[in-house]
Design a protein around this motif. Structure first.
Motif, short mmCIF file in Angstrom:
data_model
loop_
_atom_site.label_atom_id
_atom_site.label_comp_id
_atom_site.label_asym_id
_atom_site.label_seq_id
_atom_site.Cartn_x
_atom_site.Cartn_y
_atom_site.Cartn_z
N LEU A 67 3.97 -31.59 2.14
CA LEU A 67 5.31 -31.07 1.86
C LEU A 67 5.29 -30.19 0.62
CD1 LEU A 67 7.76 -34.03 2.56
CD2 LEU A 67 7.50 -31.90 3.84
N SER A 68 5.74 -28.97 0.78
CA SER A 68 5.83 -28.02 -0.33
C SER A 68 6.80 -26.92 0.09
CB SER A 68 4.46 -27.43 -0.67
OG SER A 68 3.95 -26.70 0.44
N MET A 69 7.15 -26.08 -0.86
CA MET A 69 8.04 -24.96 -0.54
C MET A 69 7.36 -23.99 0.41
SD MET A 69 10.97 -25.43 -1.75
CE MET A 69 11.56 -23.79 -1.32
N ASP A 70 6.05 -23.82 0.27
CA ASP A 70 5.34 -22.93 1.19
C ASP A 70 5.40 -23.47 2.62
OD1 ASP A 70 4.70 -21.20 -0.84
OD2 ASP A 70 2.76 -22.15 -1.25
N PHE A 71 5.25 -24.79 2.76
CA PHE A 71 5.29 -25.40 4.09
C PHE A 71 6.68 -25.24 4.69
CE2 PHE A 71 5.90 -29.11 6.88
CZ PHE A 71 4.85 -28.91 7.77
N THR A 73 8.91 -22.81 3.96
CA THR A 73 9.36 -21.42 4.07
C THR A 73 8.40 -20.52 4.81
OG1 THR A 73 8.38 -20.96 1.89
CG2 THR A 73 10.71 -21.60 1.95
N ASN A 74 7.17 -20.94 5.03
CA ASN A 74 6.22 -20.10 5.77
C ASN A 74 6.47 -20.16 7.27
OD1 ASN A 74 4.99 -19.38 3.41
ND2 ASN A 74 3.18 -20.67 3.69
N ARG A 75 6.01 -19.12 7.95
CA ARG A 75 6.08 -19.11 9.41
C ARG A 75 4.85 -19.80 9.99
NH1 ARG A 75 8.37 -13.05 10.90
NH2 ARG A 75 10.22 -13.13 9.54
N LEU A 76 4.88 -19.99 11.30
CA LEU A 76 3.76 -20.65 11.96
C LEU A 76 2.51 -19.79 11.88
CD1 LEU A 76 5.53 -22.05 15.14
CD2 LEU A 76 4.83 -23.30 13.10
N SER A 77 1.39 -20.46 11.79
CA SER A 77 0.11 -19.78 11.68
C SER A 77 -0.96 -20.65 12.31
CB SER A 77 -0.24 -19.50 10.21
OG SER A 77 -1.55 -18.97 10.09
N ALA A 83 0.34 -22.44 7.53
CA ALA A 83 1.40 -22.73 8.51
C ALA A 83 2.63 -23.29 7.82
CB ALA A 83 0.88 -23.70 9.56
N GLY A 84 3.79 -22.94 8.37
CA GLY A 84 5.06 -23.45 7.88
C GLY A 84 6.02 -23.69 9.03
N ILE A 85 7.18 -24.21 8.70
CA ILE A 85 8.12 -24.63 9.75
C ILE A 85 9.49 -23.99 9.57
CG2 ILE A 85 6.99 -26.84 10.18
CD1 ILE A 85 9.07 -28.15 8.35
N ILE A 86 9.58 -22.86 8.90
CA ILE A 86 10.88 -22.23 8.71
C ILE A 86 11.49 -21.82 10.05
CG2 ILE A 86 9.82 -19.98 8.35
CD1 ILE A 86 13.09 -21.35 6.79
N GLY A 87 10.64 -21.38 10.99
CA GLY A 87 11.15 -21.02 12.30
C GLY A 87 11.71 -22.21 13.06
N ALA A 88 11.02 -23.35 12.96
CA ALA A 88 11.50 -24.57 13.64
C ALA A 88 12.78 -25.09 13.00
CB ALA A 88 10.41 -25.64 13.61
N ILE A 89 12.88 -25.01 11.68
CA ILE A 89 14.10 -25.45 11.00
C ILE A 89 15.28 -24.57 11.41
CG2 ILE A 89 15.25 -25.68 8.76
CD1 ILE A 89 12.55 -26.42 7.56
N THR A 90 15.06 -23.25 11.42
CA THR A 90 16.12 -22.32 11.81
C THR A 90 16.54 -22.55 13.26
OG1 THR A 90 15.17 -20.69 10.28
CG2 THR A 90 16.79 -19.90 11.89
N GLY A 91 15.56 -22.76 14.14
CA GLY A 91 15.88 -23.02 15.54
C GLY A 91 16.66 -24.31 15.73
N ALA A 280 3.19 -35.14 10.64
CA ALA A 280 3.85 -36.17 9.83
C ALA A 280 4.80 -35.56 8.82
CB ALA A 280 2.79 -37.03 9.13
N ALA A 281 4.40 -34.46 8.19
CA ALA A 281 5.29 -33.78 7.24
C ALA A 281 6.52 -33.23 7.95
CB ALA A 281 4.53 -32.65 6.54
N THR A 282 6.35 -32.73 9.16
CA THR A 282 7.50 -32.22 9.92
C THR A 282 8.43 -33.36 10.31
OG1 THR A 282 6.01 -30.53 10.82
CG2 THR A 282 8.15 -30.78 11.87
N ILE A 283 7.88 -34.52 10.60
CA ILE A 283 8.72 -35.70 10.90
C ILE A 283 9.58 -36.05 9.69
CG2 ILE A 283 8.66 -38.17 11.38
CD1 ILE A 283 6.18 -37.67 13.09
#
Length: 308
Positions: A67-71, A73-77, A83-91, A280-283
């Motif tokens: 868990l971090s700000m990069d995780f 705010t970043n997009r999937l990679s 890799a990040g989950i900003i797209g999944a959060i927005t969706g 796990a971080a996404t959970i």
């Protein structure tokens, strides 16, 4: 005569002692059964809590390090460190903007019609039975329904609006049943007092019934949105992908959500070990979003509950 009277008294006393002994044995047996059942239920509760605590420990121990700000705010990679989950959060947020209003309008409207306007009869029983049965239909069936109607027939494709409408159909029975129970719980004398003051049926529903039942209705909405935000099978059925690089900006865009990302990263963890920790971080993020949504809804519910 005295001896007969003494014998009779002795027999009566013996019977009383025997009856008292039977009562004591029954009371002892009942208390024993009560204690056994109590400790059985306690053991069942503790078993669930222990399993939940173990799962939470595993999730937080594996995911907190990612868990971090990069995780966030970043997009999937394809590279785990980028890799990040900003797209999944927005969706996920976009999906809830569709599911919430559609479910509340259709669910509460259906409950009002069935409880206040529809005549009791075979048609009413038919609708009520089908709504109750829909609550137990597997979620994948709603996914196939959404694929047939929203994705193909209406031509929405695997977009936010198609996913939102599919999820709204999935959780709609929960809102309808909870709203019906809340409306039924409103005392009849409140309606009668409103009619006595010259109010129409709709004025009574709007000013008396809905405010008095809003707490129970919001409870159903909370449960419905909590289920919708964690479902994956319907989205898999309508073809929602996990690897979406562009961030969705409208209801017609393709999207992914946090449960889908968890699902695919869990599968890919067989190939790349880091994906398990990322899942796990996404959970943890999903739990935080769910907790925030429920907290806001509970605050609103308690506010109306105190007022009425």
């Amino acid at each position: 005569m005295k001896e007969l009277a003494l014998n009779s008294n002795e027999k009566t006393t013996q019977k009383q002692y025997m009856n008292l002994a039977k009562v004591n044995r029954r009371m002892t047996a009942r208390l024993l059964i009560n204690n056994v059942v109590k400790y059985l239920f306690f053991a069942s509760t503790m078993f669930g809590l222990v399993i939940l605590a173990f799962l939470m420990y595993q999730i937080f121990s594996d995911g907190l390090g990612w868990l971090s700000m990069d995780f966030l705010t970043n997009r999937l990679s394809t590279l785990p460190e980028r890799a990040g989950i900003i797209g999944a959060i927005t969706g996920t947020v976009w999906l809830m903007f569709i599911v919430g209003p559609v479910t509340m309008v259709l669910g509460i409207g259906t409950a009002i019609y069935l409880e206040e306007y529809a005549k009791k009869g075979k048609f009413h029983s038919f609708i009520q039975t089908n709504i109750t049965n829909l609550a137990g239909v597997p979620s994948i069936v709603f996914g196939l329904l959404g694929l047939t109607i929203f994705v193909r027939m209406f031509g929405f494709g695997p977009s936010i609006i198609a996913g939102g409408l599919t999820m709204a159909l999935l959780v709609l029975p929960i809102v309808v049943v909870a709203s019906q129970e809340a409306i039924r719980a409103v005392p009849s004398y409140l309606r009668e007092a409103s009619y006595g003051m010259g109010a129409t049926k709709w004025q009574t529903i709007k000013n008396i019934v809905l405010p008095a039942s809003i707490a129970g209705i919001l409870t159903g909405v909370i449960l419905a949105l909590s289920r919708a935000i964690g479902e994956t099978a319907p989205l898999v059925a309508i073809g929602i992908p996990a690897l979406i690089v562009p961030i969705p900006s409208s209801i017609t865009d393709n999207f992914t959500v946090l449960p889908m990302q968890i699902y695919y990263w869990t599968i890919d963890s067989v190939l790349v070990d880091e994906y398990a920790s990322m899942a796990a971080a996404t959970i943890i993020v999903l739990l935080a979003v769910l907790f925030l949504m429920n907290s806001v809804a509970i605050i609103i519910r308690n506010k109306f509950q105190k007022r009425y």
